[in-house]
Each structure stands twice: as structure tokens, then as C-alpha cells.
Design an enzyme around this catalytic site. Structure first.
Site, PDB file in Angstrom:
ATOM      1  N   LYS A 112       0.829  -1.207   0.000  1.00 21.97           N
ATOM      2  CA  LYS A 112       0.000   0.000   0.000  1.00 21.97           C
ATOM      3  C   LYS A 112       0.867   1.262   0.000  1.00 21.97           C
ATOM      4  CE  LYS A 112      -2.450  -2.270  -0.946  1.00 21.97           C
ATOM      5  NZ  LYS A 112      -3.256  -2.322  -2.190  1.00 21.97           N
ATOM      6  N   ARG A 125       4.288  13.037 -14.961  1.00 23.96           N
ATOM      7  CA  ARG A 125       3.838  12.982 -16.366  1.00 23.96           C
ATOM      8  C   ARG A 125       2.783  14.047 -16.671  1.00 23.96           C
ATOM      9  NH1 ARG A 125       1.334   7.528 -16.860  1.00 23.96           N
ATOM     10  NH2 ARG A 125       1.347   7.891 -19.112  1.00 23.96           N
ATOM     11  N   GLN A 130      -6.063  12.848 -13.439  1.00 23.70           N
ATOM     12  CA  GLN A 130      -6.225  11.548 -12.784  1.00 23.70           C
ATOM     13  C   GLN A 130      -6.026  11.623 -11.271  1.00 23.70           C
ATOM     14  OE1 GLN A 130      -3.498   9.532 -15.818  1.00 23.70           O
ATOM     15  NE2 GLN A 130      -5.025   7.942 -15.481  1.00 23.70           N
ATOM     16  N   HIS A 135      -8.904   9.226  -5.697  1.00 21.95           N
ATOM     17  CA  HIS A 135      -7.596   8.585  -5.839  1.00 21.95           C
ATOM     18  C   HIS A 135      -6.719   8.834  -4.611  1.00 21.95           C
ATOM     19  CE1 HIS A 135      -4.049   7.129  -8.101  1.00 21.95           C
ATOM     20  NE2 HIS A 135      -3.402   8.067  -7.419  1.00 21.95           N
ATOM     21  N   HIS A 138      -8.227   7.343  -1.272  1.00 20.69           N
ATOM     22  CA  HIS A 138      -8.125   5.890  -1.233  1.00 20.69           C
ATOM     23  C   HIS A 138      -6.714   5.451  -0.833  1.00 20.69           C
ATOM     24  CE1 HIS A 138      -8.782   1.722  -2.177  1.00 20.69           C
ATOM     25  NE2 HIS A 138      -7.871   1.729  -3.137  1.00 20.69           N
ATOM     26  N   TYR A 176      -3.469  -4.028 -16.716  1.00 24.93           N
ATOM     27  CA  TYR A 176      -3.999  -3.049 -17.671  1.00 24.93           C
ATOM     28  C   TYR A 176      -3.053  -1.848 -17.777  1.00 24.93           C
ATOM     29  CZ  TYR A 176      -6.760   0.811 -19.474  1.00 24.93           C
ATOM     30  OH  TYR A 176      -7.179   1.901 -20.188  1.00 24.93           O
ATOM     31  N   LYS A 194     -11.601  -2.759 -20.046  1.00 26.56           N
ATOM     32  CA  LYS A 194     -11.122  -1.588 -19.300  1.00 26.56           C
ATOM     33  C   LYS A 194     -12.119  -1.154 -18.224  1.00 26.56           C
ATOM     34  CE  LYS A 194      -9.971   3.295 -19.891  1.00 26.56           C
ATOM     35  NZ  LYS A 194      -9.852   4.408 -20.857  1.00 26.56           N
ATOM     36  N   THR A 198     -12.840  -0.917 -13.105  1.00 28.99           N
ATOM     37  CA  THR A 198     -13.545  -0.056 -12.155  1.00 28.99           C
ATOM     38  C   THR A 198     -14.734  -0.789 -11.547  1.00 28.99           C
ATOM     39  OG1 THR A 198     -12.918   1.901 -13.435  1.00 28.99           O
ATOM     40  CG2 THR A 198     -14.711   2.158 -11.862  1.00 28.99           C
ATOM     41  N   GLN A 201     -13.576  -3.078  -8.878  1.00 29.88           N
ATOM     42  CA  GLN A 201     -13.252  -2.337  -7.660  1.00 29.88           C
ATOM     43  C   GLN A 201     -14.518  -2.026  -6.866  1.00 29.88           C
ATOM     44  OE1 GLN A 201     -11.053   0.790  -9.730  1.00 29.88           O
ATOM     45  NE2 GLN A 201      -9.201   0.216  -8.635  1.00 29.88           N
TER      46      GLN A 201
END
Length: 270
Positions: A112, A125, A130, A135, A138, A176, A194, A198, A201
Site C-alpha cells: 500500500k 507525467r 487523474q 484517488h 483511497h 492493464y 477496461k 472499475t 473495484q
């Protein structure tokens, strides 16, 4: 506030990073500062870094890490059934499977922490879109909960099942990501499964919610702390809402918008 950490650790031989809260708090503090502020300032006048080879190695390593973790936990929990699924308590000191439990839980905790690199790579990047609240929340909560359980309750127990399901989902997720970074000559959008990453999850949190509810309702004499089960229920509800909302916005509404022009074109032809 930190006086609570003066209580003795349930593990007489704490593993690195698990006794004092400061290393974990430092890691999470640096992570939050970098991905929310400092990283963007650093990249402000720089071009996005080309991390293709690094990402290929990282994602393939995560596939191996999570796949191995799932295989080990599935073997011991499902095939050998070393724990009672109706009430998984941490093994007492001296139990034949205690060291296995300690190192498996610790491996999950370290994984984790490694997962935090996902967001760092987004920053380097310049993939800022994103870096959503979902995100960052979590990632921070997973590290915090893993540490808190080890520090105040002990390793393993009911959360072994959570780690098993989560590692399976992450195995496919990072595969992926590996395909996305490798760029083998096809568009990553063409991978039909793809959106099911999700969805998987989302399903895992539904399963976690059902399982925690079962233990609470039908195992009243279970020694696993009920407060941790309630915390798990709360987190499952939060994540179901967030991932469900993300799935609707990303896939359901996008598909609906894509279908509207086609329908309009057909009506004009008619």
C-alpha cells in the site's frame, strides 16, 4: 493526542515502520504535499517526463506482487482454511501460522505504501486530471488503516479476506496499466475489459460490506473488534459511493452521449 501510541504493541517484535507512527505519518505527509502542491510547482515549467520503461517495470512488478499475495492468501484461507470464515481473529503468539500471518499482513502494508507511487508518476507525467479526491483519499486511507490495525490490534484477522480480494483486483488493474505503458501497437482504449476494472473495484467493496455485516450480525461472540468491523462498513460505503459515482460519470454517461449523435444522425436520414 499521540499518547495513545504509548500503549504496548500487540506484536512483541514489531516489524519496521509498524511501532512508531512517525515514519508512516512522514511518508503520507510528504506524499500529500508533493501530489497536491509541491509536485505541480516543480513541473510547472518542465515538460512531462517520459517514464514508459519505468512504468512498465513498476506495473509488471505490481502484477507479480499482487498476484503472489493473492495466491498465498487464497491457498491458506480458501483451500487450507486455516481460519474460521465466520470469525477471523488474529492468531495468538506461538500459533503455528502466526509468522505467516505477520509477514503476509506486513507485505500488504508495504504494498500500500508502494501504491503511493501511482500518484507520483501522474504528477511527473502531468496527468493531473487523474489525481482526483477519490484517488488520493483511497491511497492515504489504505496505508493509514493497515498501519492502525497492526499497531493497535495485531496482524491479520478479518482483514486477511479484504487483502485477498483487493490484491486480485489490483493484479488485473496493474496488468492493464502495464499494457497502457508498453504500447504494443494497439490503442489501449480498444481493450474491452477496461471499464470492468472499475466495476470490479466497486464489486469488491460490496463484498467487503456484505462480509463485515455478516460477521457483525451472525457472529456476536467473535473476538474481532466490532469497532474495526464498523470502520470497515463505513469505508466500504464511502468507497462504493465514490467508485459508483466515478463509474457512472466515466462510462455510463459517456456511452449515453456517444449514442445520442448516432441516434440523431439516423433520425435525419429517416
Amino acid at each position: 493526542m499521540f499518547a495513545i501510541f504509548n500503549s504496548p504493541s500487540p506484536d512483541p517484535h514489531p516489524l519496521p515502520l509498524t511501532n512508531s507512527p512517525w515514519p508512516t505519518l512522514l511518508i503520507l505527509g510528504v506524499y500529500a504535499l508533493f501530489v497536491l502542491k509541491l509536485g505541480k510547482l516543480y513541473m510547472q515549467k518542465r515538460q512531462p517526463y517520459n517514464l514508459r520503461k519505468l512504468l512498465m517495470c513498476y506495473n509488471l512488478g505490481q502484477v507479480a506482487y499482487n498476484g503472489l499475495f493473492f495466491g498465498i492468501t487464497f491457498y491458506y484461507l480458501v483451500l487450507r482454511q486455516i481460519s474460521d470464515w465466520r470469525c477471523m481473529e488474529t492468531f495468538p503468539q506461538g500459533h503455528q501460522h502466526k509468522n505467516l500471518e505477520r509477514y503476509v499482513h506486513y507485505a500488504y502494508f508495504i504494498n500500500k505504501i508502494l501504491d503511493l507511487l501511482d500518484t507520483v508518476f501522474f504528477v511527473l507525467r502531468k496527468n493531473y486530471r487523474q489525481i482526483s479526491f477519490l484517488h488520493v483519499y483511497h491511497h492515504i486511507m489504505m496505508v493509514t488503516i493497515c498501519y492502525g490495525i497492526m499497531r493497535f490490534y495485531g496482524t491479520g484477522g478479518h482483514f486477511n479476506a479484504v487483502g485477498m480480494v483487493n490484491s486480485l483486483v489490483h493484479t488485473f488493474m496493474y496488468f492493464y496499466y502495464f499494457l497502457s505503458a508498453a504500447n504494443f501497437g494497439f490503442k489501449i482504449e480498444s481493450i474491452w475489459w477496461k471499464k470492468y476494472i472499475t466495476l470490479s473495484q466497486l464489486i469488491q467493496f460490496v463484498l467487503i460490506f456484505i462480509y463485515a455485516s455478516y460477521v457483525l450480525l451472525f457472529s456476536p461472540n467473535c473476538g474481532f473488534p466490532r469497532c474495526l468491523l464498523l470502520l470497515q462498513l463505513l469505508q466500504a460505503v464511502i468507497m462504493m459511493y465514490m467508485f459508483g459515482n466515478f463509474y457512472l460519470k466515466t462510462y455510463m454517461r459517456t456511452e449515453s452521449k456517444a449514442a445520442q449523435p448516432a441516434q440523431g444522425h439516423k433520425m435525419r436520414r429517416d
